[in-house]
Design an enzyme around this catalytic site. Structure first.
Site, short mmCIF file in Angstrom:
data_model
loop_
_atom_site.label_atom_id
_atom_site.label_comp_id
_atom_site.label_asym_id
_atom_site.label_seq_id
_atom_site.Cartn_x
_atom_site.Cartn_y
_atom_site.Cartn_z
N ALA A 263 1.64 -67.44 -4.57
CA ALA A 263 0.81 -66.26 -4.31
C ALA A 263 -0.61 -66.47 -4.80
CB ALA A 263 1.43 -65.01 -4.93
N TRP B 2 -5.87 -77.05 1.85
CA TRP B 2 -6.60 -75.93 2.45
C TRP B 2 -7.94 -75.66 1.77
CZ3 TRP B 2 -5.08 -70.27 1.08
CH2 TRP B 2 -6.00 -69.39 1.63
N ASP C 111 -0.10 -81.62 4.74
CA ASP C 111 -0.53 -80.60 5.69
C ASP C 111 -2.02 -80.32 5.55
OD1 ASP C 111 0.35 -78.21 7.55
OD2 ASP C 111 -0.99 -77.36 6.04
N TYR D 190 -10.32 -76.60 7.88
CA TYR D 190 -10.46 -76.63 6.44
C TYR D 190 -11.73 -77.37 6.04
CZ TYR D 190 -5.49 -75.26 6.21
OH TYR D 190 -4.29 -74.62 6.35
N LYS E 55 -1.21 -66.80 -15.00
CA LYS E 55 -2.48 -66.98 -15.73
C LYS E 55 -3.42 -65.78 -15.60
CE LYS E 55 -4.80 -69.62 -12.04
NZ LYS E 55 -5.38 -70.93 -11.69
N TRP F 172 3.30 -71.46 3.10
CA TRP F 172 2.10 -71.65 2.29
C TRP F 172 1.97 -70.53 1.27
CZ3 TRP F 172 -2.03 -68.08 2.75
CH2 TRP F 172 -2.04 -67.27 3.90
N SER F 173 1.26 -70.82 0.21
CA SER F 173 1.02 -69.90 -0.90
C SER F 173 2.31 -69.44 -1.58
CB SER F 173 0.23 -68.67 -0.42
OG SER F 173 -0.32 -67.98 -1.52
N PRO F 174 3.23 -70.36 -1.92
CA PRO F 174 4.46 -69.94 -2.61
C PRO F 174 4.20 -69.40 -4.01
CG PRO F 174 4.26 -72.34 -2.61
CD PRO F 174 3.19 -71.82 -1.70
#
Length: 332
Positions: free
Chosen positions: A208, A21, A49, A54, A215, A204-206
């Site tokens: 977050a 992405w 994917d 993108y 971090k 998507w974005s597991p």
């Protein structure tokens, strides 16, 4: 690597899939992007994917070049259509015109004769659903896509799309939503509907947007070079998680990750994979070592006590509102 069926279909996908992405064609140079794809292949990832939008179509081109020479039958390549890919009024949405032109453009950029899954990147309120699904049916029947999926559709939209897909004899098998410990808006309505109809989630974005890596620290500026400091890397998406309350509670997850013998990103990815309706979790990377670390979440089973402990920490900051799953009200 472990593999799961995509919904109730016969298609097997890697539990962890590689997505590009905000990296390929934008955040990282092509050599680095290619190295990440090679790392994904080395670790057993077979599912990739992307989307036409993108990096302004460049991400598909980079992925196509990176996968060139691989045995096509051994890969599952997914892409999407909806968001603007040009300046024209019809260079967007889910009209028949845009879908037909977009699939041809995606295949050309990906250097393949077909994609395994072609996804509606959002629901198009400006186009009759019948027109959209009939165009998808022609894409499938012409051999340019094997399966159809959607992304960020509501339960009602999924149900309506599934009904038409059955009538048109095409396999609507998946939904691609945002999903993580912190963002659970699909659990109340989308997941039960998908289970009933036989769709699997490709989430998507597991991690977050990287927040669950730990971090980002409360009371401190984001690390230099991190996603939160780069507008091209989705800084606007991560902003909602960068509150002291969220970041403090995320830090409290570290002992639980250590107890499980996992890194923080591995714990986050493993958590979404505990949901049986999740077929695959998409990870991105700017460095090959990130791929090698993330893939270790495949096959991990988190025990009930650990899951309860995670919930006890994050429950006050979890977003659960099903109304957060939404598409633009009108054509962008």
């Amino acid at each position: 690597m472990e593999f799961r069926h995509l919904g109730h279909s016969g298609l097997l996908v890697s539990e962890i899939s590689y997505g590009n992405w905000i990296t390929h064609g934008s955040q990282v140079e092509e050599d680095a992007a290619t190295a990440c794809v090679r790392a994904a292949l080395e670790t057993g990832i077979t599912t990739f994917d992307t989307a036409d939008v993108y990096a302004g179509t460049k991400a598909e081109e980079v992925l196509g070049r990176a996968l060139k020479g691989e045995r096509r039958e051994g890969l599952e390549i997914f892409t999407k259509v909806f968001w603007p890919t040009g300046p024209g009024r019809n260079d967007r949405g889910l009209s028949r015109k845009h879908i037909m032109e977009s699939i041809n453009g995606s295949l050309r950029r990906l250097q393949t004769d077909y994609v395994d899954l072609y996804q509606a990147h959002r629901y198009d309120h400006s186009t009759p659903l019948e027109e959209t699904m009939e165009a998808f049916a022609d894409v499938v029947h012409s051999g340019k896509a094997h399966y159809i999926g959607v992304s960020e559709w509501t339960a009602d939209e999924i149900r309506a799309g599934h009904r038409l897909a059955r009538e048109l004899r095409i396999p609507l098998v998946s939904n691609q939503p945002q999903y993580s410990m912190l963002w659970r808006v699909i659990e109340a309505e989308v997941v039960p509907t998908s289970e009933e109809l036989g769709l699997g989630q490709i989430v998507w974005s597991p991690i977050a947007q990287g927040v669950l890596s730990g971090k980002y620290l409360p009371g401190q500026p984001p690390p230099a070079g991190s996603r939160a400091t780069d507008e091209k890397s989705g800084a606007n998406f991560i902003a909602r998680f960068l509150t002291d309350e969220v970041l403090t509670r995320v830090q409290e997850l570290k002992p639980l990750a250590e107890q499980a013998g996992l890194s923080m990103p591995q714990l986050a990815i493993a958590w979404v994979l505990q949901n049986p309706n999740v077929s695959s979790a998409i990870v991105g990377a700017s460095r090959p070592e990130q791929v090698h670390d993330n893939v270790k979440a495949a096959g991990v089973k988190l025990d009930a006590d650990l899951l309860k402990a995670i919930d006890a920490i994050v429950d006050p900051i979890v977003e659960r509102d099903p109304g957060k799953t939404q598409s633009p009200a009108q054509r962008p």
